[in-house]
Write a protein that holds these residues in place. Structure first.
Motif, mmCIF file in Angstrom:
data_model
loop_
_atom_site.group_PDB
_atom_site.id
_atom_site.type_symbol
_atom_site.label_atom_id
_atom_site.label_comp_id
_atom_site.label_asym_id
_atom_site.label_seq_id
_atom_site.Cartn_x
_atom_site.Cartn_y
_atom_site.Cartn_z
ATOM 1 N N GLN A 38 0.810 -1.201 0.000
ATOM 2 C CA GLN A 38 0.000 0.000 0.000
ATOM 3 C C GLN A 38 0.848 1.257 0.000
ATOM 4 O O GLN A 38 0.386 2.314 -0.409
ATOM 5 N N GLN A 39 2.096 1.166 0.481
ATOM 6 C CA GLN A 39 2.929 2.357 0.535
ATOM 7 C C GLN A 39 3.245 2.886 -0.855
ATOM 8 O O GLN A 39 3.658 4.029 -1.013
ATOM 9 N N PHE A 40 3.099 2.062 -1.894
ATOM 10 C CA PHE A 40 3.345 2.541 -3.250
ATOM 11 C C PHE A 40 2.254 3.495 -3.704
ATOM 12 O O PHE A 40 2.413 4.213 -4.662
ATOM 13 N N MET A 41 1.111 3.475 -3.020
ATOM 14 C CA MET A 41 -0.036 4.240 -3.487
ATOM 15 C C MET A 41 -0.314 5.409 -2.559
ATOM 16 O O MET A 41 0.028 5.385 -1.385
ATOM 17 N N GLN A 42 -0.982 6.429 -3.092
ATOM 18 C CA GLN A 42 -1.414 7.528 -2.257
ATOM 19 C C GLN A 42 -2.496 7.017 -1.306
ATOM 20 O O GLN A 42 -3.337 6.214 -1.684
ATOM 21 N N PRO A 43 -2.508 7.503 -0.052
ATOM 22 C CA PRO A 43 -3.570 7.096 0.861
ATOM 23 C C PRO A 43 -4.925 7.489 0.294
ATOM 24 O O PRO A 43 -5.052 8.497 -0.386
ATOM 25 N N LEU A 383 15.771 17.600 -13.720
ATOM 26 C CA LEU A 383 14.982 16.632 -14.468
ATOM 27 C C LEU A 383 15.359 15.206 -14.088
ATOM 28 O O LEU A 383 14.494 14.364 -13.849
ATOM 29 N N VAL A 384 16.650 14.931 -14.016
ATOM 30 C CA VAL A 384 17.108 13.585 -13.652
ATOM 31 C C VAL A 384 16.589 13.211 -12.269
ATOM 32 O O VAL A 384 16.026 12.129 -12.062
ATOM 33 N N ILE A 385 16.780 14.099 -11.295
ATOM 34 C CA ILE A 385 16.391 13.800 -9.916
ATOM 35 C C ILE A 385 14.887 13.569 -9.812
ATOM 36 O O ILE A 385 14.428 12.619 -9.157
ATOM 37 N N ARG A 386 14.104 14.395 -10.487
ATOM 38 C CA ARG A 386 12.651 14.281 -10.363
ATOM 39 C C ARG A 386 12.092 13.109 -11.139
ATOM 40 O O ARG A 386 11.122 12.472 -10.708
ATOM 41 N N VAL A 387 12.680 12.784 -12.281
ATOM 42 C CA VAL A 387 12.232 11.606 -13.021
ATOM 43 C C VAL A 387 12.536 10.340 -12.234
ATOM 44 O O VAL A 387 11.690 9.441 -12.119
ATOM 45 N N VAL A 388 13.736 10.242 -11.673
ATOM 46 C CA VAL A 388 14.083 9.058 -10.879
ATOM 47 C C VAL A 388 13.149 8.934 -9.682
ATOM 48 O O VAL A 388 12.677 7.838 -9.351
ATOM 49 N N ARG A 389 12.831 10.062 -9.039
ATOM 50 C CA ARG A 389 11.986 10.005 -7.844
ATOM 51 C C ARG A 389 10.581 9.504 -8.174
ATOM 52 O O ARG A 389 10.043 8.637 -7.468
ATOM 53 N N VAL A 390 9.955 10.009 -9.234
ATOM 54 C CA VAL A 390 8.600 9.534 -9.546
ATOM 55 C C VAL A 390 8.639 8.106 -10.100
ATOM 56 O O VAL A 390 7.668 7.358 -9.966
ATOM 57 N N HIS A 391 9.761 7.723 -10.683
ATOM 58 C CA HIS A 391 9.909 6.370 -11.222
ATOM 59 C C HIS A 391 9.745 5.300 -10.148
ATOM 60 O O HIS A 391 9.235 4.213 -10.426
ATOM 61 N N TRP A 392 10.159 5.592 -8.917
ATOM 62 C CA TRP A 392 10.122 4.570 -7.870
ATOM 63 C C TRP A 392 8.711 4.176 -7.485
ATOM 64 O O TRP A 392 8.504 3.126 -6.873
ATOM 65 N N ASN A 393 7.720 4.979 -7.776
ATOM 66 C CA ASN A 393 6.342 4.703 -7.372
ATOM 67 C C ASN A 393 5.472 4.551 -8.615
ATOM 68 O O ASN A 393 4.994 5.532 -9.178
ATOM 69 N N PRO A 394 5.262 3.317 -9.094
ATOM 70 C CA PRO A 394 4.576 3.104 -10.379
ATOM 71 C C PRO A 394 3.163 3.678 -10.423
ATOM 72 O O PRO A 394 2.782 4.290 -11.418
#
Length: 433
Positions: A38-43, A383-394
């Motif tokens: 569940q942690q992958f998803m928004q509450p 861009l690199v930092i933000r793309v990698v960060r959102v990538h971790w949470n499908p």
């Protein structure tokens, strides 16, 4: 990372005697703790249904679910029904409906604390045999030249726990350091992206936190991205690993880098004592906080910054949404517009970051990504930092892509493709696909 990507094939267990990583499973495998999935998803939001059309999406795209609309269900400004804001102990189960990991007596001592997101528990790894991935990575860098496409193919598919397992396996099986090998074999923003992936979300946040305050000046945008709007559990992990890595605390380093006003806000946030998302809303407190925000700003010649920062630092995202609704209803102005009018500089950016993340996290991240690309030139580091960060949470990434299309009328991947090139481009596109 596309939510429609087929699940990874189950990993086979390592042979007898092969070093075992800590016993965790992949989120798609049986046995993975439900609360970690569940942690992958928004509450789930207590706000009303989104106004977007329901039903199957058109081919190749889905509906952006939109921000939470209106006040929490059952929220009334004058006479709320008692059951809408139950003040007793929380119902059995974790904050997102998962079985509670806390003993029964703990459930009567307030809402349970949030659990760390995947990748925010040091040493936590996916179980399985990852020697095949380790061998692929070594072959891609061995001998003359480097197979960049092979590096992308392997690393862009891994979730945080798998990445940790691959890095550990590479060390044990190949007897080399994957981070050092990648660093020596690649360059530029392509290397930056790969190293961020190998570090995983926790180590990379620690690296970014250090980078945001090291040297002359402060990278305010980066400090905001790492520290603000985080769960208590994730922020506590960041602080702990930061101190273990640098032999001094993140709080101390931040104190030496920020001006007086923003220092107060970040000092409060770094205590990691936000109200938990599972806590029930109290309409009396929500109304009082909305009045306090107005009284600390519009009703004064000089803003009471400490009062505003205290409210923002202690409020959960759920509470910030309710405060925003109460404020706009009472004073006929959106809270973010009011903040823009009353504050400036880093303080304004930090407060808006916290508020807009609470109101619509997917849209906020979509706008943050566009900010990296708009205007003359591309802010490649961001861009690199933000793309990698959102990538971790499908699941979140899928919402970000939909929000981007709603906000800008174009495809996020196409936009990124047009702003990048070469191996750097291929990596960014793979992480967003």
């Amino acid at each position: 990372m596309n939510q429609n990507r087929p699940p990874y094939p189950p990993q086979q267990g390592p042979p007898q005697g092969y070093p075992q990583p800590p016993p965790m499973t992949h989120p798609n495998q049986p046995g993975y703790p439900q609360h970690q999935q569940q942690q992958f998803m928004q509450p789930p939001s207590p706000y009303g249904q989104p106004p977007y059309p329901q039903g199957p999406p058109p081919p190749g795209q889905g509906f952006y679910q939109g921000p939470p609309q209106g006040p929490p269900q059952g929220y009334h400004h004058h006479a709320p029904p008692p059951q809408a804001y139950q003040q007793g102990p929380p119902p059995p189960g974790g904050p997102y409906g998962a079985p509670s990991p806390y003993p029964p007596q703990a459930q009567f001592q307030g809402p349970p604390p949030s659990l760390p997101s995947p990748g925010y528990v040091p040493g936590q790894q996916a179980i399985g045999d990852f020697r095949a991935q380790a061998d692929q990575l070594r072959r891609a860098m061995k001998g003359f030249g480097t197979d960049q496409k092979a590096l992308i193919q392997v690393l862009a598919k891994l979730d945080p726990l798998q990445m940790s397992a691959v890095r550990s396996t590479y060390t044990q099986h190949i007897q080399r350091d994957l981070y050092k090998d990648i660093k020596s074999e690649t360059s530029g923003y392509f290397r930056q992206g790969l190293l961020a992936l190998i570090d995983g979300p926790l180590r990379h946040d620690v690296t970014c936190a250090r980078d945001s305050i090291e040297g002359v000046g402060t990278k305010e945008w980066l400090l905001n991205d790492v520290v603000l709007s985080r769960s208590n559990a994730d922020l506590t992990s960041i602080k702990s690993v930061y101190e273990r890595t640098h032999q001094h605390t993140l709080q101390k380093d931040v104190e030496g880098d920020l001006s007086f006003k923003t220092l107060g806000l970040f000092s409060m946030v770094l205590r990691a004592t936000r109200h938990e998302e599972s806590a029930p809303l109290d309409p009396t407190i929500i109304e009082a906080e909305a009045k306090s925000l107005h009284g600390a700003t519009a009703a004064r010649v000089v803003n009471n910054v400490e009062e505003v920062c205290g409210i923002f630092a202690r409020a959960s995202d759920n509470e910030l949404r309710a405060i925003n609704h109460a404020f706009s209803t009472r004073y006929n102005i959106q809270l973010d517009k009011h903040i823009e009018k009353e504050f400036s500089g880093h303080m304004k950016d930090a407060l808006l970051h916290m508020l807009r993340t609470a109101l619509d996290p997917a849209m906020h991240d979509a706008e943050q990504l566009e900010d990296c690309m708009k205007g003359m030139g591309t802010k490649d580091e961001r861009l690199v930092i933000r793309v990698v960060r959102v990538h971790w949470n499908p699941q979140h990434l899928d919402q970000v892509k939909r929000a981007y299309r709603v906000r800008y009328g174009k495809d996020l991947i196409d936009r990124v493709r047009g702003e990048t090139s070469g191996d750097y481009q291929r990596l960014m596109v793979a992480l967003l696909a």
